[in-house]
Each structure stands twice: as C-alpha cells, then as structure tokens.
Design a protein around this motif. Structure first.
Motif, PDB file in Angstrom:
ATOM      1  N   GLN A   1       0.835  -1.195   0.000  1.00 17.88           N
ATOM      2  CA  GLN A   1       0.000   0.000   0.000  1.00 17.88           C
ATOM      3  C   GLN A   1       0.872   1.248   0.000  1.00 17.88           C
ATOM      4  O   GLN A   1       1.988   1.257   0.522  1.00 17.88           O
ATOM      5  N   LEU A   2       0.323   2.310  -0.604  1.00 19.03           N
ATOM      6  CA  LEU A   2       0.981   3.604  -0.626  1.00 19.03           C
ATOM      7  C   LEU A   2       0.068   4.631   0.016  1.00 19.03           C
ATOM      8  O   LEU A   2      -1.147   4.595  -0.157  1.00 19.03           O
ATOM      9  N   THR A   3       0.655   5.535   0.770  1.00 24.14           N
ATOM     10  CA  THR A   3      -0.102   6.624   1.375  1.00 24.14           C
ATOM     11  C   THR A   3       0.330   7.933   0.738  1.00 24.14           C
ATOM     12  O   THR A   3       1.524   8.205   0.617  1.00 24.14           O
ATOM     13  N   LEU A   4      -0.640   8.719   0.305  1.00 25.46           N
ATOM     14  CA  LEU A   4      -0.373  10.013  -0.310  1.00 25.46           C
ATOM     15  C   LEU A   4      -0.876  11.121   0.583  1.00 25.46           C
ATOM     16  O   LEU A   4      -2.025  11.089   1.032  1.00 25.46           O
ATOM     17  N   HIS A   5      -0.030  12.102   0.860  1.00 23.02           N
ATOM     18  CA  HIS A   5      -0.411  13.266   1.648  1.00 23.02           C
ATOM     19  C   HIS A   5      -0.363  14.483   0.730  1.00 23.02           C
ATOM     20  O   HIS A   5       0.652  14.749   0.090  1.00 23.02           O
ATOM     21  N   TYR A   6      -1.459  15.211   0.655  1.00 22.12           N
ATOM     22  CA  TYR A   6      -1.540  16.372  -0.220  1.00 22.12           C
ATOM     23  C   TYR A   6      -0.595  17.477   0.227  1.00 22.12           C
ATOM     24  O   TYR A   6      -0.423  17.717   1.421  1.00 22.12           O
ATOM     25  N   SER A   7      -0.031  18.150  -0.753  1.00 22.00           N
ATOM     26  CA  SER A   7       0.861  19.267  -0.443  1.00 22.00           C
ATOM     27  C   SER A   7       0.088  20.448   0.126  1.00 22.00           C
ATOM     28  O   SER A   7       0.599  21.204   0.945  1.00 22.00           O
TER      29      SER A   7
ATOM     30  N   THR B   1      -6.555   3.175  -7.128  1.00 20.96           N
ATOM     31  CA  THR B   1      -7.890   3.298  -6.545  1.00 20.96           C
ATOM     32  C   THR B   1      -7.796   3.671  -5.070  1.00 20.96           C
ATOM     33  O   THR B   1      -7.030   3.060  -4.314  1.00 20.96           O
ATOM     34  N   VAL B   2      -8.572   4.668  -4.678  1.00 23.83           N
ATOM     35  CA  VAL B   2      -8.591   5.120  -3.283  1.00 23.83           C
ATOM     36  C   VAL B   2      -9.266   4.061  -2.419  1.00 23.83           C
ATOM     37  O   VAL B   2     -10.430   3.721  -2.627  1.00 23.83           O
ATOM     38  N   GLU B   3      -8.515   3.523  -1.442  1.00 18.53           N
ATOM     39  CA  GLU B   3      -9.060   2.499  -0.548  1.00 18.53           C
ATOM     40  C   GLU B   3      -9.399   3.038   0.831  1.00 18.53           C
ATOM     41  O   GLU B   3     -10.297   2.532   1.500  1.00 18.53           O
ATOM     42  N   THR B   4      -8.646   4.048   1.263  1.00 18.77           N
ATOM     43  CA  THR B   4      -8.878   4.649   2.577  1.00 18.77           C
ATOM     44  C   THR B   4      -8.693   6.154   2.463  1.00 18.77           C
ATOM     45  O   THR B   4      -7.724   6.609   1.853  1.00 18.77           O
ATOM     46  N   LEU B   5      -9.600   6.899   3.041  1.00 25.07           N
ATOM     47  CA  LEU B   5      -9.482   8.355   3.058  1.00 25.07           C
ATOM     48  C   LEU B   5      -8.799   8.805   4.346  1.00 25.07           C
ATOM     49  O   LEU B   5      -9.082   8.282   5.423  1.00 25.07           O
ATOM     50  N   LEU B   6      -7.917   9.770   4.212  1.00 17.59           N
ATOM     51  CA  LEU B   6      -7.221  10.355   5.352  1.00 17.59           C
ATOM     52  C   LEU B   6      -7.597  11.833   5.448  1.00 17.59           C
ATOM     53  O   LEU B   6      -8.113  12.410   4.478  1.00 17.59           O
TER      54      LEU B   6
ATOM     55  N   VAL C   1      -5.056   6.426   0.901  1.00 12.90           N
ATOM     56  CA  VAL C   1      -4.252   5.217   0.810  1.00 12.90           C
ATOM     57  C   VAL C   1      -4.731   4.419  -0.398  1.00 12.90           C
ATOM     58  O   VAL C   1      -5.941   4.309  -0.641  1.00 12.90           O
ATOM     59  N   ALA C   2      -3.779   3.865  -1.166  1.00 10.44           N
ATOM     60  CA  ALA C   2      -4.103   3.039  -2.326  1.00 10.44           C
ATOM     61  C   ALA C   2      -3.224   1.805  -2.329  1.00 10.44           C
ATOM     62  O   ALA C   2      -2.067   1.845  -1.902  1.00 10.44           O
ATOM     63  N   ALA C   3      -3.770   0.686  -2.803  1.00  5.91           N
ATOM     64  CA  ALA C   3      -3.005  -0.550  -2.939  1.00  5.91           C
ATOM     65  C   ALA C   3      -2.303  -0.565  -4.287  1.00  5.91           C
ATOM     66  O   ALA C   3      -2.796  -0.008  -5.269  1.00  5.91           O
ATOM     67  N   VAL C   4      -1.137  -1.217  -4.325  1.00 10.46           N
ATOM     68  CA  VAL C   4      -0.347  -1.308  -5.549  1.00 10.46           C
ATOM     69  C   VAL C   4       0.054  -2.756  -5.771  1.00 10.46           C
ATOM     70  O   VAL C   4       0.592  -3.406  -4.866  1.00 10.46           O
TER      71      VAL C   4
ATOM     72  N   LEU D   1      -8.902  19.145  -5.027  1.00 10.07           N
ATOM     73  CA  LEU D   1      -8.831  17.712  -5.286  1.00 10.07           C
ATOM     74  C   LEU D   1      -9.172  16.914  -4.039  1.00 10.07           C
ATOM     75  O   LEU D   1      -9.865  15.894  -4.094  1.00 10.07           O
ATOM     76  N   LEU D   2      -8.721  17.378  -2.881  1.00  8.43           N
ATOM     77  CA  LEU D   2      -8.979  16.688  -1.620  1.00  8.43           C
ATOM     78  C   LEU D   2     -10.462  16.682  -1.288  1.00  8.43           C
ATOM     79  O   LEU D   2     -11.008  15.694  -0.805  1.00  8.43           O
ATOM     80  N   ARG D   3     -11.146  17.782  -1.555  1.00 13.85           N
ATOM     81  CA  ARG D   3     -12.568  17.877  -1.216  1.00 13.85           C
ATOM     82  C   ARG D   3     -13.419  16.930  -2.048  1.00 13.85           C
ATOM     83  O   ARG D   3     -14.487  16.500  -1.621  1.00 13.85           O
ATOM     84  N   ASP D   4     -12.969  16.595  -3.262  1.00 13.95           N
ATOM     85  CA  ASP D   4     -13.779  15.784  -4.174  1.00 13.95           C
ATOM     86  C   ASP D   4     -13.498  14.290  -4.089  1.00 13.95           C
ATOM     87  O   ASP D   4     -14.244  13.484  -4.632  1.00 13.95           O
ATOM     88  N   VAL D   5     -12.414  13.896  -3.430  1.00 11.67           N
ATOM     89  CA  VAL D   5     -12.030  12.484  -3.429  1.00 11.67           C
ATOM     90  C   VAL D   5     -12.979  11.663  -2.562  1.00 11.67           C
ATOM     91  O   VAL D   5     -13.328  12.059  -1.448  1.00 11.67           O
ATOM     92  N   ALA D   6     -13.377  10.479  -3.099  1.00 12.71           N
ATOM     93  CA  ALA D   6     -14.242   9.564  -2.353  1.00 12.71           C
ATOM     94  C   ALA D   6     -13.673   8.155  -2.472  1.00 12.71           C
ATOM     95  O   ALA D   6     -12.835   7.860  -3.336  1.00 12.71           O
ATOM     96  N   LEU D   7     -14.111   7.277  -1.586  1.00  9.12           N
ATOM     97  CA  LEU D   7     -13.679   5.888  -1.635  1.00  9.12           C
ATOM     98  C   LEU D   7     -13.995   5.275  -2.998  1.00  9.12           C
ATOM     99  O   LEU D   7     -15.081   5.463  -3.541  1.00  9.12           O
ATOM    100  N   GLY D   8     -13.043   4.548  -3.565  1.00  8.69           N
ATOM    101  CA  GLY D   8     -13.252   3.911  -4.861  1.00  8.69           C
ATOM    102  C   GLY D   8     -12.890   4.766  -6.044  1.00  8.69           C
ATOM    103  O   GLY D   8     -12.900   4.277  -7.177  1.00  8.69           O
ATOM    104  N   ASP D   9     -12.573   6.035  -5.803  1.00  9.63           N
ATOM    105  CA  ASP D   9     -12.192   6.916  -6.911  1.00  9.63           C
ATOM    106  C   ASP D   9     -10.859   6.487  -7.516  1.00  9.63           C
ATOM    107  O   ASP D   9     -10.006   5.908  -6.841  1.00  9.63           O
ATOM    108  N   SER D  10     -10.697   6.794  -8.792  1.00  6.60           N
ATOM    109  CA  SER D  10      -9.423   6.558  -9.476  1.00  6.60           C
ATOM    110  C   SER D  10      -8.626   7.852  -9.496  1.00  6.60           C
ATOM    111  O   SER D  10      -9.151   8.905  -9.856  1.00  6.60           O
TER     112      SER D  10
END
Length: 230
Positions: free
Chosen positions: A29-35, A59-64, A69-72, A41-50
């Motif tokens: 898994q990879l975790t991305l933290h917005y700059s 694919t977004v698996e967990t919202l922070l 967080v996304a699996a690879v 972009l952060l406001r629009d992201v939902a679970l399952g989004d690409s």
C-alpha cells in the motif's frame, strides 16, 4: 423491465491538479499526503475513486484527513517507478476525467507502458527543454515527432525524437514545470511513460489487417495513413 448496462472507462487528461508526498506501508500500500490540505482535489475524493499518481491509475481504498491510501500490485511496482521512489518523494496527482469535463491535454489511461530516464533539462527564455532516453523498444515505438506523451502523468508534446524513439525531448512552459514534479528530477532518474493510445490502436490495425484494403483495394499501411493525414 428493460435493463441497461453502462460501461465506465477511467480516463485522465495529463493536466496535473496537485502534488503529494508518498509513503510506503510495506504491505503493498501507498499513502499520499496532499501538499495543500485545502486543495479542491482533496474535497472531491471519495472511496473507490481513481487517481493518477505519477501517471499510474490507482484506486482510493482509505481516506485520510489530508490524503488517501491506495493498494499497488507487484506488476505495477515492477513496471513503474513507484517501487523505486524513496519515502517522502513528491508525486503528481490527477483525478479521473468526468463526463463533460475539459480535455486540455490528451487521453491518458493511467496504464504505464514502461520507464524512461531523464537525460538533461535546460532553461531557455520562455521554456524548459527536457530530454529523455527510452531503453525499452516496446515503449520507444510509440514516440513520434509532435505526438503526445505522458511523462509521470504530465501531458506533453514530443518536440524532437530519434527515428527509433529511444531518445526524445519536450518543451515545457514555466507554469507546467513549476507546478509538477519536473524540477525534482535528477539526470538518470526513471520516469513513467505512457504513449498515445491512438498510436497503439493504429499499430494493432496494421498488424491485424495486413492484406485488407483501406479503400478501392489499397492496403492499410503507414504510407496510406500519412497520405490521408494521420
């Protein structure tokens, strides 16, 4: 009752919306933290989004609170730069294209063909001239003069290239250079490359229909396509 099936195809345009910092969990898994935590972009992201991460569709698996967080898969790690990037690396981010959205770059699928390497970046009066080498012939074959190329998810136009496509350069305007991860690249560093999907379909047609006439008995060939403006 009539049932209708709807086909959803994830596409991107290669116009980077934000940058983020990458961290590895060690479990695929990879975790991305917005700059910028308040980025749209952060406001629009939902679970399952690409989301395209350096040009890779994930694919977004967990919202922070300030990222996701996304699996690879092992295949993605092997084919792209994600497995090589150190902790805290900056990456380009783009959410998937929505129906009715503007297409300012070109159609990008987020399926990386392979890797290239930065050769040099030189600043001019009004642009950055950046050159890359492409050791893999399976990727180089899709690189043509004035064609579209996605470099770490950034939609760019090939300025020059070698006949085989194993070397090419792009001209990058200052705003694109400053708002993406391009300034962080070092000579020799690997980048993700995705060729224009249209070229891949043309190649498939040429291979699959070698003896079928395009019109009035003409063969579908590179010469025919060039003569008719393709």
């Amino acid at each position: 009752m009539t049932y209708r099936s709807i086909l959803y195809i994830t596409m991107f345009t290669g116009l980077i919306q934000a940058m983020g910092r990458l961290s590895h969990s060690g479990s695929g898994q990879l975790t991305l933290h917005y700059s910028t935590p308040t980025h749209p972009l952060l406001r629009d992201v939902a679970l399952g989004d690409s989301i395209a991460v350096d040009g890779i569709c994930l694919t977004v698996e967990t919202l922070l609170p300030q990222g996701f967080v996304a699996a690879v898969s092992p295949e993605t790690l092997a084919r792209t730069t994600l497995g090589q990037l150190p902790e805290g690396s900056w990456v380009n981010l783009e959410s998937s294209l929505r129906v009715g959205g503007k297409i300012g770059g070109h159609f990008v699928t987020g399926h990386v063909d392979g890797r290239g390497h930065l050769e040099a970046a030189t600043q001019t009066d009004n642009a950055w001239m950046i050159s890359f080498t492409v050791p893999d012939a399976r990727v180089a074959r899709y690189i043509v003069p004035k064609g579209s190329i996605a470099i770490n998810g950034i939609s760019l136009t090939v300025a020059e290239c070698s006949p085989s496509g194993d070397w090419f350069s792009v001209a990058v305007i200052p705003v694109t250079y400053q708002e993406t991860t391009l300034p962080y690249l070092q000579p020799g560093q690997a980048v993700n490359l995705e060729g224009d999907i249209l070229g891949k379909y043309v190649e498939k047609l040429l291979q699959g229909r070698p003896n079928h006439g395009a019109a009035d008995g003409e063969d579908l060939s590179l010469a025919f396509l060039a003569e008719h403006g393709y």
